[in-house]
Enzyme design. Structure first.
Site, mmCIF file in Angstrom:
data_model
loop_
_atom_site.group_PDB
_atom_site.id
_atom_site.type_symbol
_atom_site.label_atom_id
_atom_site.label_comp_id
_atom_site.label_asym_id
_atom_site.label_seq_id
_atom_site.Cartn_x
_atom_site.Cartn_y
_atom_site.Cartn_z
ATOM 1 N N ILE A 186 -26.808 10.456 10.048
ATOM 2 C CA ILE A 186 -26.038 10.837 8.849
ATOM 3 C C ILE A 186 -24.892 9.861 8.542
ATOM 4 C CG2 ILE A 186 -26.551 13.301 8.667
ATOM 5 C CD1 ILE A 186 -23.779 13.734 10.089
ATOM 6 N N HIS A 234 -29.210 8.270 23.056
ATOM 7 C CA HIS A 234 -29.963 8.091 21.823
ATOM 8 C C HIS A 234 -30.185 6.612 21.548
ATOM 9 C CE1 HIS A 234 -25.649 8.264 20.889
ATOM 10 N NE2 HIS A 234 -25.885 7.388 19.927
HETATM 11 P P1 DGP Z 1 -23.185 6.235 18.757
HETATM 12 O O1 DGP Z 1 -21.904 5.889 18.062
HETATM 13 O O2 DGP Z 1 -23.994 5.012 19.231
HETATM 14 O O3 DGP Z 1 -22.955 7.240 19.862
HETATM 15 O O4 DGP Z 1 -24.107 6.902 17.643
HETATM 16 C C1 DGP Z 1 -23.992 8.222 17.233
HETATM 17 C C2 DGP Z 1 -24.628 8.317 15.889
HETATM 18 O O5 DGP Z 1 -24.876 9.686 15.614
HETATM 19 C C3 DGP Z 1 -23.760 7.799 14.747
HETATM 20 O O6 DGP Z 1 -24.437 6.704 14.115
HETATM 21 C C4 DGP Z 1 -23.635 8.956 13.783
HETATM 22 C C5 DGP Z 1 -24.692 9.922 14.245
HETATM 23 N N1 DGP Z 1 -24.340 11.330 14.113
HETATM 24 C C6 DGP Z 1 -23.205 11.911 14.557
HETATM 25 N N2 DGP Z 1 -23.234 13.236 14.296
HETATM 26 C C7 DGP Z 1 -24.438 13.483 13.688
HETATM 27 C C8 DGP Z 1 -25.064 14.655 13.190
HETATM 28 O O7 DGP Z 1 -24.531 15.767 13.227
HETATM 29 N N3 DGP Z 1 -26.301 14.510 12.638
HETATM 30 C C9 DGP Z 1 -26.927 13.292 12.559
HETATM 31 N N4 DGP Z 1 -28.135 13.265 12.002
HETATM 32 N N5 DGP Z 1 -26.372 12.168 13.028
HETATM 33 C C10 DGP Z 1 -25.143 12.268 13.585
#
Ligand code: DGP
Length: 141
Positions: A34, A102
């Protein structure tokens, strides 16, 4: 299954918060990020909660990477991006913000200036050799 009640990705796995789900199998799930770095930015996670590369079991990492390949191929086929980075962060110092392992499937656009490339500068061969020896000693059988 290993889970963490305070983890946003565990909540996605449990269906407690919504996501744009791309794919799911017994062990993994893939959905759109997101906060996309570029159009088509997707995330692939194991359903179980493991914080980072150091603790995730190898077999589960393997399953996660199989899903990464599936998603990367689909994003590539859909968007024909200029390139594709697979990115994965461990620890705050690497800008990890969600502490559930992830993989980012991150399509690249020409001149997008995303700050994750470090350029190709000639290395110091003695320094490379030195760290090579040190890391090699710590590779587990
Ligand atoms: P990192 O910074 O490498 O830990 O990546 C975490 C990613 O997760 C970041 O690009 C934004 C995404 N993200 C955070 N919260 C959510 C969420 O609630 N839903 C989705 N789909 N993505 C999320």
């Amino acid at each position: 299954m290993r889970t963490d009640a305070n983890c946003i990705f565990c909540k996605i796995v449990a269906g407690e918060i919504p996501c744009f789900k791309l794919y799911e199998d017994d062990l993994t799930i893939a959905f759109m990020d997101i906060n996309p770095g570029n159009e088509g930015h997707a995330l692939v996670i194991p359903k179980e909660h493991w914080e980072d590369i150091y603790v995730i079991p190898s077999a589960l990492l393997g399953a996660t990477m199989q899903t990464v390949k599936k998603i990367a191929e689909a994003v590539n086929k859909t968007l024909s991006p200029y390139g594709m980075n697979l990115v994965q962060a461990n620890g705050k110092g690497a800008a990890q913000s969600v502490f559930h392992f992830h993989m980012h499937v991150l399509p690249r656009a020409k001149d997008d200036e995303l700050k994750l490339n470090w350029g190709l500068r000639p290395g110091d061969m003695d320094a490379i050799k030195g760290v090579h020896e040190r890391v090699k000693k710590n590779i587990l059988a």
